[in-house]
Design a protein around this motif. Structure first.
Motif, PDB file in Angstrom:
ATOM      1  N   ASN A   1       0.837  -1.254   0.005  1.00  0.00           N
ATOM      2  CA  ASN A   1      -0.023   0.323  -0.107  1.00  0.00           C
ATOM      3  C   ASN A   1       0.898   1.229   0.120  1.00  0.00           C
ATOM      4  O   ASN A   1       0.992   1.831   1.069  1.00  0.00           O
ATOM      5  CB  ASN A   1      -0.863   0.019   1.256  1.00  0.00           C
ATOM      6  N   TYR A   2       1.670   1.375  -1.094  1.00  0.00           N
ATOM      7  CA  TYR A   2       2.733   2.398  -1.295  1.00  0.00           C
ATOM      8  C   TYR A   2       1.864   3.742  -1.549  1.00  0.00           C
ATOM      9  O   TYR A   2       2.575   4.961  -0.950  1.00  0.00           O
ATOM     10  CB  TYR A   2       3.487   2.459  -2.598  1.00  0.00           C
ATOM     11  N   SER A   3       0.854   4.147  -2.130  1.00  0.00           N
ATOM     12  CA  SER A   3       0.129   5.304  -2.222  1.00  0.00           C
ATOM     13  C   SER A   3      -0.096   6.435  -1.110  1.00  0.00           C
ATOM     14  O   SER A   3       0.107   7.587  -1.464  1.00  0.00           O
ATOM     15  CB  SER A   3      -0.996   5.132  -2.860  1.00  0.00           C
ATOM     16  N   ASP A   4      -0.002   5.609   0.291  1.00  0.00           N
ATOM     17  CA  ASP A   4      -0.296   6.563   1.232  1.00  0.00           C
ATOM     18  C   ASP A   4       0.859   6.477   2.325  1.00  0.00           C
ATOM     19  O   ASP A   4       0.483   7.033   3.359  1.00  0.00           O
ATOM     20  CB  ASP A   4      -1.771   6.265   1.735  1.00  0.00           C
ATOM     21  N   MET A   5       1.851   6.055   1.843  1.00  0.00           N
ATOM     22  CA  MET A   5       2.882   5.954   3.117  1.00  0.00           C
ATOM     23  C   MET A   5       3.894   6.944   2.876  1.00  0.00           C
ATOM     24  O   MET A   5       4.741   7.338   4.070  1.00  0.00           O
ATOM     25  CB  MET A   5       3.584   4.599   2.850  1.00  0.00           C
ATOM     26  N   GLY A   6       3.891   7.895   1.928  1.00  0.00           N
ATOM     27  CA  GLY A   6       4.841   9.059   1.858  1.00  0.00           C
ATOM     28  C   GLY A   6       4.834  10.182   3.222  1.00  0.00           C
ATOM     29  O   GLY A   6       5.756  10.582   3.692  1.00  0.00           O
TER      30      GLY A   6
ATOM     31  N   VAL B   1      11.845  13.563  -7.842  1.00  0.00           N
ATOM     32  CA  VAL B   1      10.375  14.126  -7.248  1.00  0.00           C
ATOM     33  C   VAL B   1       9.151  13.295  -7.924  1.00  0.00           C
ATOM     34  O   VAL B   1       8.122  13.138  -7.234  1.00  0.00           O
ATOM     35  CB  VAL B   1      10.351  15.544  -7.832  1.00  0.00           C
ATOM     36  N   GLY B   2       9.472  12.888  -9.137  1.00  0.00           N
ATOM     37  CA  GLY B   2       8.414  12.167  -9.709  1.00  0.00           C
ATOM     38  C   GLY B   2       8.344  10.637  -9.258  1.00  0.00           C
ATOM     39  O   GLY B   2       6.937  10.465  -8.933  1.00  0.00           O
ATOM     40  N   ALA B   3       9.406  10.211  -8.698  1.00  0.00           N
ATOM     41  CA  ALA B   3       9.237   8.870  -7.998  1.00  0.00           C
ATOM     42  C   ALA B   3       8.590   9.137  -6.517  1.00  0.00           C
ATOM     43  O   ALA B   3       7.717   8.474  -6.090  1.00  0.00           O
ATOM     44  CB  ALA B   3      10.657   8.373  -7.916  1.00  0.00           C
ATOM     45  N   SER B   4       8.861  10.156  -5.897  1.00  0.00           N
ATOM     46  CA  SER B   4       8.380  10.295  -4.654  1.00  0.00           C
ATOM     47  C   SER B   4       6.857  10.568  -4.544  1.00  0.00           C
ATOM     48  O   SER B   4       6.148  10.195  -3.344  1.00  0.00           O
ATOM     49  CB  SER B   4       8.996  11.630  -3.925  1.00  0.00           C
TER      50      SER B   4
ATOM     51  N   PHE C   1       4.431   7.759  -3.829  1.00  0.00           N
ATOM     52  CA  PHE C   1       4.190   7.573  -2.388  1.00  0.00           C
ATOM     53  C   PHE C   1       3.276   8.350  -1.547  1.00  0.00           C
ATOM     54  O   PHE C   1       3.109   8.276  -0.452  1.00  0.00           O
ATOM     55  CB  PHE C   1       5.719   7.622  -1.622  1.00  0.00           C
ATOM     56  N   PHE C   2       2.570   9.271  -2.326  1.00  0.00           N
ATOM     57  CA  PHE C   2       1.659  10.307  -1.904  1.00  0.00           C
ATOM     58  C   PHE C   2       0.470  10.008  -2.767  1.00  0.00           C
ATOM     59  O   PHE C   2      -0.830  10.061  -1.849  1.00  0.00           O
ATOM     60  CB  PHE C   2       2.101  11.827  -2.241  1.00  0.00           C
TER      61      PHE C   2
ATOM     62  N   SER D   1       6.200  -3.282  -7.688  1.00  0.00           N
ATOM     63  CA  SER D   1       4.934  -3.452  -6.929  1.00  0.00           C
ATOM     64  C   SER D   1       4.113  -2.268  -6.935  1.00  0.00           C
ATOM     65  O   SER D   1       2.774  -2.229  -6.938  1.00  0.00           O
ATOM     66  CB  SER D   1       5.246  -3.607  -5.466  1.00  0.00           C
ATOM     67  N   LEU D   2       4.815  -1.004  -7.385  1.00  0.00           N
ATOM     68  CA  LEU D   2       3.953   0.180  -7.756  1.00  0.00           C
ATOM     69  C   LEU D   2       3.053   0.064  -8.905  1.00  0.00           C
ATOM     70  O   LEU D   2       1.936   0.533  -8.913  1.00  0.00           O
ATOM     71  CB  LEU D   2       4.978   1.487  -8.046  1.00  0.00           C
TER      72      LEU D   2
END
Length: 468
Positions: free
Chosen positions: A134-139, A243-246, A249-250, A297-298
């Motif tokens: 669940n990467y989308s909200d971990m940043g 920046v694009g990779a970070s 995670f948002f 996994s993304l």
């Protein structure tokens, strides 16, 4: 060509808002907006339009260096002031320094404290195991955890940092707009970003939006710089990739829209602006980045959204129609992509009646400013079409329309919080529209405002009718 916002447009907007507000208060008097929210709503509208006119004139002729310095300092001062005001206001009203019904904000804060403790104990692996895929909200929680481990877990320092990031976002908006549309439009865009209530508001909340918007605007600024530079700069390419990779995670879908927009822009942007070799290089960069994401996994997160897009919209509309606590709206079940798409540049609309939704009522004035400055976005789109300029600004158009299309396909089409990532770019487009105002297109402004008045009154009827 105008380099300021004329008083005619602000007086018409403020005047019509007062009429709309009065009309809604009479029509729906049994559900009149609570007195607590009347001043904030009026202040949001009047302050945004009045000071936009004042500062676009006042700062029109100062040097670029001085303008950027004043823009940053004023934007920072406004945001810091709101950070402290909102801190004490929310603490008094809710018993904690978080907004009303602060589910996500409290969750992020608690998760940040947990991550901070894990970092100090050298057990970050526990958090990564908990996140899974669940990467989308971990940043944002991870960012808070790192910050808390350095400065403690108080909420004020992170929010002051939000004010800094928000102020620098205004400077980046100015730079993007100036590069695309000239110095006059750039200065207007920076001032609109400095004053728009929505961008200020999130500096006082413990949500990820301010940091995410900053990263989005930085990505577009870097991408636009690369497209318009004579040759690719390795340092900027590397920073763009980071920046694009970070952003994955948002909000993963937003990150996909950004990279896809860069790919589209690389193909469609005019050869006068970007040479063929550089465009091919950027396209290859995006394809390589896309390949790495797809096989990671993304990629699973992205595919999951694509597979469930229509189902997610239907499910969210059902949830809105059947919420507990007297906050459901039975009419929400009729929401669909075909309904939302025509409204995406205008939406969301202000809630000027008592719906027991304090956050939405408090920010109603900010919503109305969006309804108004959308007119100047339409002027820009018309001018681009008429003068065949759209290829010169393919990147800005791609990110706005790709993200709004995705948003219309989700269950959050009319949610102001989810619109926030495109607000800076709508302001940039609106700033160019303001510079193009003349007697020919000025005549459409008041009829447009009357159309907005009908929509706003209709929206407030909808908010109440579905609860009956």
């Amino acid at each position: 060509m105008l380099n300021y916002l004329p008083k005619y447009y602000i007086s018409q907007a403020i005047g019509l808002f007062l009429v709309i507000f009065a009309a809604i208060s009479v029509l729906f008097i049994s559900n009149i907006l609570p007195l607590l929210w009347v001043f904030p709503v009026l202040f949001e509208v009047i302050a945004f339009f009045y000071f936009s006119a004042v500062y676009t004139r006042k700062w029109a002729n100062v040097s670029s260096v001085l303008y950027q310095k004043m823009l940053f300092l004023m934007a920072f001062a406004i945001r810091v002031a709101f950070v402290f005001i909102s801190y004490f206001f929310f603490d008094y009203m809710t018993g904690q320094p978080f907004e009303f019904e602060a589910g996500d904000a409290v969750g992020y804060h608690g998760e940040g404290i947990w991550v901070s403790g894990l970092l100090k104990d050298g057990k970050l692996g526990i958090y990564l195991e908990y996140i899974g895929k669940n990467y989308s909200d971990m940043g944002y929680p991870l960012y808070l955890g790192v910050l808390y481990s350095i400065v403690g877990d108080g909420v004020l320092i992170p929010r002051i940092i939000k004010a800094l990031l928000g102020a620098f976002t205004c400077v980046l908006v100015y730079r993007i707009a100036s590069r695309n549309f000239g110095e006059g439009a750039g200065r207007i865009a920076g001032i609109l970003a400095m004053l728009v209530p929505n961008l200020i508001y999130y500096c006082g909340l413990h949500l990820k939006e301010t940091e995410m918007v900053f990263l989005v605007v930085m990505f577009i600024n870097l991408a636009d710089t690369l497209l318009r530079a004579q040759r690719l700069n390795f340092k900027n390419v590397l920073l763009l990739c980071m920046v694009g990779a970070s952003l994955f995670f948002f909000r993963t879908v937003l990150a996909v829209c950004l990279w896809a927009s860069l790919f589209v822009a690389a193909f469609f942007i005019s050869n006068r602006i970007s040479g063929t070799g550089k465009k091919v290089g950027i396209a290859v960069l995006v394809l390589v980045a896309g390949g790495l994401i797809f096989f990671s996994s993304l990629g699973d997160n992205v595919q999951e959204y694509l597979d469930g897009g229509d189902k997610n919209l239907t499910k969210q509309m059902y949830n809105y129609a059947n919420r507990a606590g007297g906050k459901s709206n039975k009419l929400a079940q009729y929401g669909s992509k075909s309904v939302f798409l025509p409204l995406m540049l205008l939406a969301p609309f202000p809630t000027l009646v008592d719906t027991q939704q304090p956050n939405a009522m408090m920010m109603a004035g900010g919503f109305f400013t969006r309804n108004v400055y959308a007119f100047f976005v339409f002027v820009t789109l018309f001018v681009m079409y008429k003068r065949k300029l759209w290829r010169n600004h393919a990147l800005l158009l791609s990110i706005v329309f790709s993200y709004l299309f995705v948003l219309a396909s989700s269950g959050f089409a009319l949610s102001e919080r989810f619109h926030l990532p495109v607000v800076p770019f709508l302001l940039i487009l609106a700033s160019f529209g303001i510079t193009q105002m003349n007697s020919s297109n000025k005549k459409y402004y008041f009829p447009y405002l009357l159309f907005i008045a009908v929509l706003v009154i209709g929206w407030n009827w909808f908010k109440l009718a579905g609860r009956a």
